[in-house]
Design a protein around this motif. Sequence first.
Motif: not given
Length: 345
Positions: A119-130, A212-216, A249-250, A256-258
């Motif tokens: 298992p892993f944790m991905a820390y995401i900044a929504p501004g990068l995804a957008s 891509g994040l939703r696929r991940l 960000s949270r 977005e990821l539900g």
Amino acid sequence: MSLKRQMVAAGFALFRRAGLHRLAGDGLRGRGVILTFHRVRPADDKEFAPNALLEITPGFLDAALTRLRASGLDIVTLDEALRRLVSGEGARFAVLTFDDGFRDLAEHALPVLERHRAPFMAYIAPGLASRTARLWWVELEEAVRRLDSIELGRQIFLTRDAREKSAAFEKIYWFLRAQGEQALLDGVAVLRDRAGVDPADLVDRLCLDWDGLRRLATSELAGFGAHSMTHPRLRQIAEDQARAEMACSREVLERELGRSCPHFAYPVGDPSSAGPSEFALAEKLGFASAVTTRPGMIFPEHAAHLHALPRVSVNGLWQDIDSLDILLSGAPFLLWNRGRRVNAA
Ligand SMILES: [Zn+2]
């Protein structure tokens, strides 16, 4: 080689020669470790690679995961690690965290993680995804790669070959890092524009978008945590701005990821980017935990400091099992933190 890198090299060599890390007991190794990864991709052997410390190969990730388990560490989710930390129950643990949502997490790291059922944790900044935030450290790398000389203030840096480029990057990077957040962003923007680097294109090439994040997220191994909206050094901006960066960000990530994303990682994460006020803010905003990039193992005492958790970066400049063993012994961090188990000041 920079002075800092020479010192780290000397440190590793000393540990290796003396075998000091093999004497380390659980007193130094603690309850477990939270590992930091950024990029995972095949080596491309570029001579000028100032951000190479932030990437490892899929082969080394594979070897590292095998080694973690062979060292008696359970690879668990962050939630499970925190449960073990607070309850004092369960074996020693390792948590795998990946910052910034790079495309190669899905492309190169995920197949390895799946093979290991890790298992892993991905820390995401929504501004990068957008595509509205900037990878300023990569912009700077690209600018230095393209330019033959760089004028900064009253200084002129010659950047004609890999050696000159590496030396100039090191100086310019730390000069800009000493400035406030806006001055840093503006300073990089001037150089980037002069070099004709397109910032949005850079983010688009390197970072996962929402699809891509939703696929991940369809991988049952994936967990997601917030990493601010635009990836600023929170300590370098106004408090209300920092609060908005963290809370939004949270919210955006969860929408977005539900799914619930109760954990946070401070961007950059060193003491100049996150300190006691940011730790208090993360707690006040209701995050279950927050990780820094301050180096260290997780000790029982950290149960009282869940918003100032240290991590150990798996550094691309030291991709060998010997170096990983030295890190996992906890011995280097005891020296680094001058004997303190908790460094949250
Ligand atoms: Zn980051």
